[in-house]
Motif scaffolding. Structure first.
Motif, PDB file in Angstrom:
ATOM      1  N   GLU A 400      -9.714  -9.929   2.898  1.00 58.99           N
ATOM      2  CA  GLU A 400      -9.776  -8.864   1.901  1.00 58.99           C
ATOM      3  C   GLU A 400      -8.393  -8.659   1.271  1.00 58.99           C
ATOM      4  O   GLU A 400      -8.255  -8.487   0.056  1.00 58.99           O
ATOM      5  CB  GLU A 400     -10.251  -7.571   2.568  1.00 58.99           C
ATOM      6  N   TRP A 401      -7.372  -8.694   2.103  1.00 60.52           N
ATOM      7  CA  TRP A 401      -6.003  -8.520   1.633  1.00 60.52           C
ATOM      8  C   TRP A 401      -5.581  -9.677   0.733  1.00 60.52           C
ATOM      9  O   TRP A 401      -5.041  -9.482  -0.356  1.00 60.52           O
ATOM     10  CB  TRP A 401      -5.090  -8.402   2.856  1.00 60.52           C
ATOM     11  N   GLU A 402      -5.852 -10.922   1.194  1.00 61.41           N
ATOM     12  CA  GLU A 402      -5.422 -12.096   0.446  1.00 61.41           C
ATOM     13  C   GLU A 402      -6.188 -12.251  -0.864  1.00 61.41           C
ATOM     14  O   GLU A 402      -5.596 -12.520  -1.904  1.00 61.41           O
ATOM     15  CB  GLU A 402      -5.620 -13.350   1.312  1.00 61.41           C
ATOM     16  N   GLN A 403      -7.520 -12.119  -0.796  1.00 60.27           N
ATOM     17  CA  GLN A 403      -8.344 -12.460  -1.951  1.00 60.27           C
ATOM     18  C   GLN A 403      -8.503 -11.325  -2.950  1.00 60.27           C
ATOM     19  O   GLN A 403      -8.635 -11.564  -4.152  1.00 60.27           O
ATOM     20  CB  GLN A 403      -9.719 -12.934  -1.476  1.00 60.27           C
ATOM     21  N   VAL A 404      -8.501 -10.086  -2.478  1.00 59.21           N
ATOM     22  CA  VAL A 404      -8.701  -8.955  -3.378  1.00 59.21           C
ATOM     23  C   VAL A 404      -7.372  -8.270  -3.709  1.00 59.21           C
ATOM     24  O   VAL A 404      -6.979  -8.178  -4.874  1.00 59.21           O
ATOM     25  CB  VAL A 404      -9.697  -7.938  -2.770  1.00 59.21           C
ATOM     26  N   VAL A 405      -6.651  -7.803  -2.669  1.00 62.41           N
ATOM     27  CA  VAL A 405      -5.435  -7.033  -2.914  1.00 62.41           C
ATOM     28  C   VAL A 405      -4.336  -7.909  -3.515  1.00 62.41           C
ATOM     29  O   VAL A 405      -3.798  -7.616  -4.596  1.00 62.41           O
ATOM     30  CB  VAL A 405      -4.951  -6.363  -1.610  1.00 62.41           C
ATOM     31  N   LEU A 406      -3.998  -9.016  -2.822  1.00 53.94           N
ATOM     32  CA  LEU A 406      -2.967  -9.905  -3.365  1.00 53.94           C
ATOM     33  C   LEU A 406      -3.497 -10.709  -4.543  1.00 53.94           C
ATOM     34  O   LEU A 406      -2.782 -10.934  -5.526  1.00 53.94           O
ATOM     35  CB  LEU A 406      -2.454 -10.835  -2.271  1.00 53.94           C
ATOM     36  N   GLN A 408      -5.590  -9.994  -6.828  1.00 53.14           N
ATOM     37  CA  GLN A 408      -5.643  -9.247  -8.084  1.00 53.14           C
ATOM     38  C   GLN A 408      -4.407  -8.375  -8.298  1.00 53.14           C
ATOM     39  O   GLN A 408      -4.362  -7.574  -9.216  1.00 53.14           O
ATOM     40  CB  GLN A 408      -6.906  -8.372  -8.108  1.00 53.14           C
ATOM     41  N   ALA A 409      -3.407  -8.543  -7.399  1.00 56.75           N
ATOM     42  CA  ALA A 409      -2.173  -7.750  -7.489  1.00 56.75           C
ATOM     43  C   ALA A 409      -2.492  -6.264  -7.567  1.00 56.75           C
ATOM     44  O   ALA A 409      -1.985  -5.530  -8.424  1.00 56.75           O
ATOM     45  CB  ALA A 409      -1.331  -8.196  -8.683  1.00 56.75           C
ATOM     46  N   VAL A 410      -3.350  -5.809  -6.658  1.00 62.81           N
ATOM     47  CA  VAL A 410      -3.770  -4.406  -6.632  1.00 62.81           C
ATOM     48  C   VAL A 410      -2.620  -3.559  -6.084  1.00 62.81           C
ATOM     49  O   VAL A 410      -2.208  -3.734  -4.933  1.00 62.81           O
ATOM     50  CB  VAL A 410      -5.025  -4.226  -5.753  1.00 62.81           C
ATOM     51  N   PRO A 411      -2.094  -2.606  -6.867  1.00 64.97           N
ATOM     52  CA  PRO A 411      -0.883  -1.899  -6.437  1.00 64.97           C
ATOM     53  C   PRO A 411      -1.134  -0.596  -5.673  1.00 64.97           C
ATOM     54  O   PRO A 411      -0.274  -0.153  -4.917  1.00 64.97           O
ATOM     55  CB  PRO A 411      -0.182  -1.597  -7.761  1.00 64.97           C
ATOM     56  N   THR A 412      -2.301   0.043  -5.887  1.00 62.66           N
ATOM     57  CA  THR A 412      -2.520   1.366  -5.301  1.00 62.66           C
ATOM     58  C   THR A 412      -3.922   1.476  -4.729  1.00 62.66           C
ATOM     59  O   THR A 412      -4.803   0.651  -5.018  1.00 62.66           O
ATOM     60  CB  THR A 412      -2.355   2.464  -6.371  1.00 62.66           C
ATOM     61  N   ARG A 413      -4.112   2.552  -3.919  1.00 58.25           N
ATOM     62  CA  ARG A 413      -5.435   2.803  -3.352  1.00 58.25           C
ATOM     63  C   ARG A 413      -6.459   3.041  -4.461  1.00 58.25           C
ATOM     64  O   ARG A 413      -7.595   2.536  -4.385  1.00 58.25           O
ATOM     65  CB  ARG A 413      -5.387   4.013  -2.420  1.00 58.25           C
ATOM     66  N   THR A 414      -6.069   3.778  -5.486  1.00 54.88           N
ATOM     67  CA  THR A 414      -6.995   4.049  -6.596  1.00 54.88           C
ATOM     68  C   THR A 414      -7.439   2.753  -7.263  1.00 54.88           C
ATOM     69  O   THR A 414      -8.626   2.565  -7.574  1.00 54.88           O
ATOM     70  CB  THR A 414      -6.315   4.965  -7.635  1.00 54.88           C
ATOM     71  N   ALA A 419     -11.366  -2.188  -7.712  1.00 53.67           N
ATOM     72  CA  ALA A 419     -11.193  -3.647  -7.803  1.00 53.67           C
ATOM     73  C   ALA A 419     -12.512  -4.387  -7.632  1.00 53.67           C
ATOM     74  O   ALA A 419     -13.393  -3.970  -6.876  1.00 53.67           O
ATOM     75  CB  ALA A 419     -10.198  -4.112  -6.751  1.00 53.67           C
ATOM     76  N   ARG A 420     -12.631  -5.517  -8.347  1.00 57.47           N
ATOM     77  CA  ARG A 420     -13.795  -6.397  -8.196  1.00 57.47           C
ATOM     78  C   ARG A 420     -13.687  -7.135  -6.861  1.00 57.47           C
ATOM     79  O   ARG A 420     -12.613  -7.564  -6.468  1.00 57.47           O
ATOM     80  CB  ARG A 420     -13.854  -7.415  -9.336  1.00 57.47           C
ATOM     81  N   SER A 456       0.994 -16.296   0.685  1.00 55.27           N
ATOM     82  CA  SER A 456       0.295 -15.608  -0.406  1.00 55.27           C
ATOM     83  C   SER A 456       1.138 -14.454  -0.928  1.00 55.27           C
ATOM     84  O   SER A 456       1.210 -14.216  -2.143  1.00 55.27           O
ATOM     85  CB  SER A 456      -1.059 -15.094   0.073  1.00 55.27           C
ATOM     86  N   GLN A 457       1.768 -13.697  -0.008  1.00 56.45           N
ATOM     87  CA  GLN A 457       2.687 -12.648  -0.446  1.00 56.45           C
ATOM     88  C   GLN A 457       3.840 -13.246  -1.254  1.00 56.45           C
ATOM     89  O   GLN A 457       4.250 -12.696  -2.282  1.00 56.45           O
ATOM     90  CB  GLN A 457       3.259 -11.908   0.764  1.00 56.45           C
ATOM     91  N   ALA A 458       4.369 -14.347  -0.756  1.00 57.17           N
ATOM     92  CA  ALA A 458       5.485 -15.000  -1.451  1.00 57.17           C
ATOM     93  C   ALA A 458       5.068 -15.412  -2.858  1.00 57.17           C
ATOM     94  O   ALA A 458       5.820 -15.222  -3.823  1.00 57.17           O
ATOM     95  CB  ALA A 458       5.945 -16.218  -0.645  1.00 57.17           C
ATOM     96  N   ALA A 459       3.848 -15.982  -2.986  1.00 59.87           N
ATOM     97  CA  ALA A 459       3.360 -16.404  -4.300  1.00 59.87           C
ATOM     98  C   ALA A 459       3.200 -15.213  -5.231  1.00 59.87           C
ATOM     99  O   ALA A 459       3.533 -15.282  -6.421  1.00 59.87           O
ATOM    100  CB  ALA A 459       2.033 -17.143  -4.147  1.00 59.87           C
TER     101      ALA A 459
END
Length: 772
Positions: A400-406, A408-414, A419-420, A456-459
């Motif tokens: 979830e972290w790699e594919q959605v948060v990182l 899509q570069a999701v910055p906040t909880r909102t 997010a898709r 992934s974070q580095a990228a």
């Protein structure tokens, strides 16, 4: 006295560039040398400088430079040809040695180094043959570099912050250590590393770019270092670690590019239209294995290089996801592209590119260590244990972290709540998303405290740096337009804004595009200015063997109207193709097209014919290994002998064994070597290690490679797919299906690496992906 003769990779590249007449003479030379290396007509003699280098005569003008690599039990001498060149380019200061870090044989030619750097290091090149031979065109002969008037006091050395011992520790070739410490400009450094061993080149460029030492030790030197320090005098062991081509009676066909190697750069006329077009923006070519996507991409590089004016510093980038495929692309381009055009191309895998961007933007003392996914998931699992959190599996949260948060570069909880999550399978309520976000915040804080980050974070960080850089370029362009279009002139050469005057590249070519992450694409998009011929993308989602998934339009890469699909395979026979397609067909499987549509293998076909693939089951692993050895011996005989039983060629690089996991690689190599007398070369991230007859590696390592005959071993249920995925069958159905899809893709990729013959075997129970 007979001899075994191998060809150093750079020597092979030199040979390809020579006239056909010289190539034919080298064929005659190699035949005579193998019969008797000390034959009087060859005039074999050591150089005065490095006594380990011998010069032998091809004709009055051309020489072969060789080094001894041992003597076999039968008394046969082993020699390595390290250069093939005109006698005027043979100097006493040439050197050959075993690298103290990698244990491979390295040849260093100081004649490519700039004269001023040589003088500062106190080196004067001396021709090995100062007098012209009778009958030679003396107008072609040259002498050592001429001396010039005294130069002004040189500037401070470019690498003044480092010393010789550090360079040696990092693996810089001994002959180049002192020179590296006296170069004063980037141009001198470019001259120094031109033709230098690859590790030396990477280390020196890394130091010059300000890459942190820990990163260089870990990502450049550590990636190729041996566990134990090699014996610098053991050239026999070093040869086994060095990429070479064994010279045989098929050499004439090889050097005239009429053998299997020619397939690796063959461009079908129907593909030429994709190569030579001018595209108004990003373009993509897709197609099944063997349709020539990589070939089209390489010829596209050649086409783009020809359009550029000379003198530009590597304005074309070629990149892909895996390191060993980068090595293969580099070798193919060397066979295809003229040296002056190749100098305009940079070939680097995506993680190296990421590391370079981060190194350039690193703040002193704040460099993080990058860890693989296994180490990262372990930290997440430990966090959940400490929190006594049992609602979520660590693997699910990590994806979830790699594919959605990182991704899509999701910055906040909102933003995360909106997010898709396409393709994630398990839906999450708003309350569940809030809980997941809180855990992921704690997880990233934990990694930060440990001074760790994933690739992934580095990228994602590198992508942000490049996007910011592109914004500066855009702002400067707007300012330039505002003041009337004049060039911006900086009186202060240290003005940091100078770095942002231009994009890094004019053209970017991506191979195996399906494996790159959204962050990778954002970084690449920012590295080249939007416009004609900016990005050329080759990929096939049926061969996606990693979890990365992306819609190009979502990351600013619009390929609408500039996408082409190849359907004709020029490598794989109809029979192999039909069997491979069954692996990824059925069960209503769908594959994306790297955008918002779907891809299909409909119409995918081959005009080649061959034997039906053999699917063979065995009771035990030992039975399977014995049968595998018999098959390989048969193939070796068929490929290397004529009807009269005479050996006509070498099988190296033509036959391979592919397995699903790393342990099986060791077991296959051990059995073939000790029980069947078959020498092996392991496929690593840097390509084949050693010069064994049969290449052996995991399915991941075969991505993008080709072999005339291929055996897939241990294709058993529980290995392919792994039995461990059964834990997700009920608890995470989406994850279970993704793991099955990746395993199918691995087998599909492996099956389509074969050109002429394919054998698939298993023990106990066959893989569920194989037809019954």
């Amino acid at each position: 006295m007979t001899a075994r003769l191998s060809l150093y990779q750079k020597a092979e590249q030199e040979l390809y560039k020579l006239d056909r007449q010289v190539k034919a003479k080298f064929y005659d030379f190699s035949h005579l040398f193998r019969q008797d290396p000390w034959h009087a007509s060859l005039r074999l003699k050591p150089l005065k400088g490095d006594g380990r280098i011998f010069s032998a005569r091809i004709d009055p003008s051309f020489r072969v430079l060789l080094t001894r690599t041992g003597t076999g039990a039968n008394g046969e001498e082993s020699w390595l040809a390290i250069a093939v060149r005109h006698r005027r380019d043979v100097y006493e200061q040439l050197s050959v040695a075993v690298n103290r870090v990698t244990g491979v044989i390295e040849f260093v030619d100081l004649s490519v180094v700039g004269e001023s750097a040589l003088r500062r290091a106190g080196i004067q090149l001396t021709p090995a043959e100062p007098d012209a031979d009778p009958g030679e065109d003396t107008a072609l002969a040259s002498t050592a570099p001429s001396t010039t008037a005294a130069e002004p006091e040189p500037a401070a050395p470019l690498l003044a912050a480092y010393d010789a011992e550090l360079l040696r520790e990092l693996g810089v070739a001994e002959a180049l250590v002192d020179l590296a410490l006296v170069v004063t400009t980037s141009d001198e450094l470019d001259q120094l590393v031109d033709g230098a061993p690859l590790l030396t080149k990477d280390v020196l460029y890394g130091l010059a770019a300000g890459l942190p030492l820990d990163d260089i030790r870990r990502e450049i030197t550590g990636a190729v270092a041996l566990e134990e320090r090699p014996n610098p005098e053991d050239f026999t062991a070093a040869l086994a670690r060095t990429v070479v081509t064994t010279v045989d009676d098929a050499l004439r066909a090889v050097i005239e590019e009429g053998d299997f190697r020619a397939w690796k750069i063959f461009l079908h006329p129907t593909q030429a239209r994709l190569v030579n077009r001018t595209y108004s923006g990003p373009a993509r070519v897709s197609g099944g294995p063997g349709t020539g996507k990589t070939i089209v991409a390489l010829h596209r590089v050649q086409h783009l290089a020809k359009q550029l004016p000379p003198g530009q510093n590597k304005p074309i980038l070629v990149t892909t996801f895996t390191k060993n495929l980068t090595t293969d692309l580099r070798a193919r381009l060397a066979s295809l592209v003229e040296p002056d055009l190749l100098a305009r191309v940079e070939i680097i895998h995506i993680d190296q590119l990421t590391a370079r961007v981060l190194g350039e933007n690193a703040v002193s003392g704040r460099v993080k260590s990058r860890v693989d996914n296994l180490a990262a998931i372990k930290e997440l699992r430990d966090l959940l244990l400490e929190l006594d959190e049992r609602t979520w599996e660590p693997e699910f949260l990590f994806e979830e972290w790699e594919q959605v948060v990182l991704g899509q570069a999701v910055p906040t909880r909102t933003a995360y709540l909106q997010a898709r999550r396409a393709g994630r399978g398990r839906p999450l309520t708003r309350i569940e998303r809030t809980a997941v976000w809180k855990l992921l915040e704690q997880y990233t804080a934990r990694l930060d405290k440990l001074n760790m980050e994933t690739w992934s974070q580095a990228a994602e960080r590198a992508a942000r740096f490049e996007i910011e850089r592109a914004e500066r370029i855009r702002a400067r362009a707007e300012y330039k337009e505002e003041i009337g279009g004049q060039e911006l002139i900086h009186r202060d050469a240290t003005d940091s804004a100078m770095r942002y005057l231009r994009h890094r590249y004019q053209h970017i070519v991506v191979d195996e595009a399906q494996d790159l992450s959204p962050a990778h694409w954002k970084m690449l998009r920012a590295m080249v200015a939007p416009g004609p011929d900016d990005l050329f993308i080759a990929g096939d989602t049926h061969q996606r063997i990693y979890d990365n998934q992306v819609a190009l339009g979502a990351v600013g890469i619009n390929i609408k109207g500039r996408a082409a699909r190849l359907t004709l395979s020029y490598r794989t026979t109809k029979e192999i193709l039909a069997k491979a397609i069954t692996v990824v067909s059925g069960n209503n499987l769908e594959f994306d097209d790297l955008d918002d549509g779907t891809d299909t293998l409909a119409g995918y076909r081959s005009v080649l014919r061959g034997p039906d693939p053999k699917l063979v089951g065995h009771t035990t692993w030992q039975d399977e290994l014995a049968a595998l050895a018999d098959t390989l011996c048969t193939w070796r005989t068929e490929l290397t002998t004529d009807e009269a039983g005479n050996t006509t060629r070498d099988a190296r690089g033509l036959i391979a064994v592919c397995v699903a996991d790393r342990n099986k690689v060791n077991e296959v190599m051990y059995y073939l070597t000790t029980q069947a007398g078959i020498t092996c070369a392991e496929l690593t991230k840097d390509g084949a290690r050693g010069d064994g007859e049969v290449h052996v590696g995991t399915m991941h390592r075969f991505k993008g490679l080709e072999y005339q005959r291929l055996a897939i071993a241990a294709a058993s249920d529980g290995i392919l797919p792994r039995s461990s995925i059964e834990q997700y069958r009920d608890s995470d159905r989406s994850r279970y299906q993704r793991e099955l899809r990746k395993s199918r893709a691995l087998l599909f990729v492996a099956s389509t690496r074969a050109r002429d013959a394919l054998t698939i075997s298993w023990h106990n129970k066959r893989s569920r992906f194989l037809p019954g």
